[in-house]
Design a protein around this motif. Sequence first.
Motif, PDB file in Angstrom:
ATOM      1  N   VAL A  48     -14.113  42.423 -46.868  1.00 46.26           N
ATOM      2  CA  VAL A  48     -13.833  41.960 -45.262  1.00 46.26           C
ATOM      3  C   VAL A  48     -13.181  40.550 -45.524  1.00 46.26           C
ATOM      4  O   VAL A  48     -13.635  39.666 -46.005  1.00 46.26           O
ATOM      5  N   MET A  49     -11.839  40.718 -45.030  1.00 47.78           N
ATOM      6  CA  MET A  49     -10.978  39.536 -45.495  1.00 47.78           C
ATOM      7  C   MET A  49     -10.257  38.914 -43.986  1.00 47.78           C
ATOM      8  O   MET A  49     -10.342  39.749 -43.125  1.00 47.78           O
ATOM      9  N   LYS A  60     -15.396  36.708 -41.110  1.00 43.41           N
ATOM     10  CA  LYS A  60     -15.756  37.535 -42.302  1.00 43.41           C
ATOM     11  C   LYS A  60     -17.400  37.585 -42.809  1.00 43.41           C
ATOM     12  O   LYS A  60     -17.988  38.586 -42.940  1.00 43.41           O
ATOM     13  N   SER A  61     -17.881  36.080 -42.827  1.00 42.12           N
ATOM     14  CA  SER A  61     -19.280  36.176 -43.277  1.00 42.12           C
ATOM     15  C   SER A  61     -20.354  36.974 -42.227  1.00 42.12           C
ATOM     16  O   SER A  61     -21.057  37.635 -42.668  1.00 42.12           O
ATOM     17  N   GLY A 110     -19.554  40.720 -42.505  1.00 37.91           N
ATOM     18  CA  GLY A 110     -20.030  41.266 -43.814  1.00 37.91           C
ATOM     19  C   GLY A 110     -21.383  41.360 -43.928  1.00 37.91           C
ATOM     20  O   GLY A 110     -21.992  42.377 -44.438  1.00 37.91           O
ATOM     21  N   ASP A 139     -20.930  36.440 -50.127  1.00 40.96           N
ATOM     22  CA  ASP A 139     -19.968  35.630 -49.500  1.00 40.96           C
ATOM     23  C   ASP A 139     -19.136  34.788 -50.456  1.00 40.96           C
ATOM     24  O   ASP A 139     -19.762  33.941 -51.202  1.00 40.96           O
ATOM     25  N   ALA A 177     -17.464  39.371 -48.438  1.00 47.61           N
ATOM     26  CA  ALA A 177     -16.630  38.509 -47.343  1.00 47.61           C
ATOM     27  C   ALA A 177     -15.638  37.617 -48.131  1.00 47.61           C
ATOM     28  O   ALA A 177     -16.274  36.682 -48.912  1.00 47.61           O
ATOM     29  N   CYS A 178     -14.280  37.871 -48.164  1.00 49.86           N
ATOM     30  CA  CYS A 178     -13.657  36.939 -49.073  1.00 49.86           C
ATOM     31  C   CYS A 178     -12.032  36.665 -48.433  1.00 49.86           C
ATOM     32  O   CYS A 178     -11.615  37.766 -47.695  1.00 49.86           O
ATOM     33  N   SER A 179     -11.497  35.789 -48.370  1.00 50.35           N
ATOM     34  CA  SER A 179     -10.480  35.252 -47.601  1.00 50.35           C
ATOM     35  C   SER A 179      -9.180  36.479 -48.020  1.00 50.35           C
ATOM     36  O   SER A 179      -8.561  37.125 -47.228  1.00 50.35           O
ATOM     37  N   HIS A 233      -9.537  44.106 -42.425  1.00 49.98           N
ATOM     38  CA  HIS A 233      -8.857  42.922 -42.216  1.00 49.98           C
ATOM     39  C   HIS A 233      -9.174  42.382 -40.960  1.00 49.98           C
ATOM     40  O   HIS A 233      -8.883  43.309 -39.746  1.00 49.98           O
ATOM     41  N   LEU A 234      -9.781  41.511 -40.659  1.00 55.45           N
ATOM     42  CA  LEU A 234     -10.278  40.727 -39.313  1.00 55.45           C
ATOM     43  C   LEU A 234      -8.932  39.901 -39.083  1.00 55.45           C
ATOM     44  O   LEU A 234      -8.721  38.949 -39.513  1.00 55.45           O
TER      45      LEU A 234
END
Length: 186
Positions: free
Chosen positions: A9-10, A17-18, A21, A34, A82-84, A122-123
């Motif tokens: 989830v980026m 994301k967090s 996720g 996370d 969850a990661c950028s 991708h959010l």
Amino acid sequence: MAVLRALLVMGVSGAGKSTVGAVLASELGWKFYDADDYHPEENRVKMAKGIPLTDQDRSPWLCNLHDILLRDIASGQHVVLACSALKKMHRDILIRGKDTAPPKFRESKEEKLAKVQLLVVHLSGSFEVISGRLHQRKGHFMPPELLQSQFDTLEPPTAPENFIQISVDKKLSEIITIVLETLKMK
């Protein structure tokens, strides 16, 4: 080659994301990580001072996350991360590790290096919406002033990456439903 499954989830800081996720992991019964929890202290200090991270800052962090994904997935655990992962290069490191070249044969010729198979979620959203969220967030090391640098760095996923893009304007329940429906089709 072993096919391994994970959800990434980026998006930029404040995209959700967090939250997304953690809910996905709970719904799926998968393990949740996370990526913010794995930033080295020097990265946290740098961001807290309003200094954007460079690829050199991110690389060891992403390699560590790749190793965590491989370890868990290789043991049979499915994972939500969850990661950028703002750039394609970042996502490639999560999939293949530091060497983003195609996996090479190991000594046994029969066995190839394992690769993490990711579905990238991708959010995405406007600067204004996400900035508003960041200004409401308390106690996070990432200051809202760094959001523009994240938008400037962002390389949204494109083909041939395995991804879906979902607007942050949707309700959490809608986002979760879209991801779960997409997983059923994979």
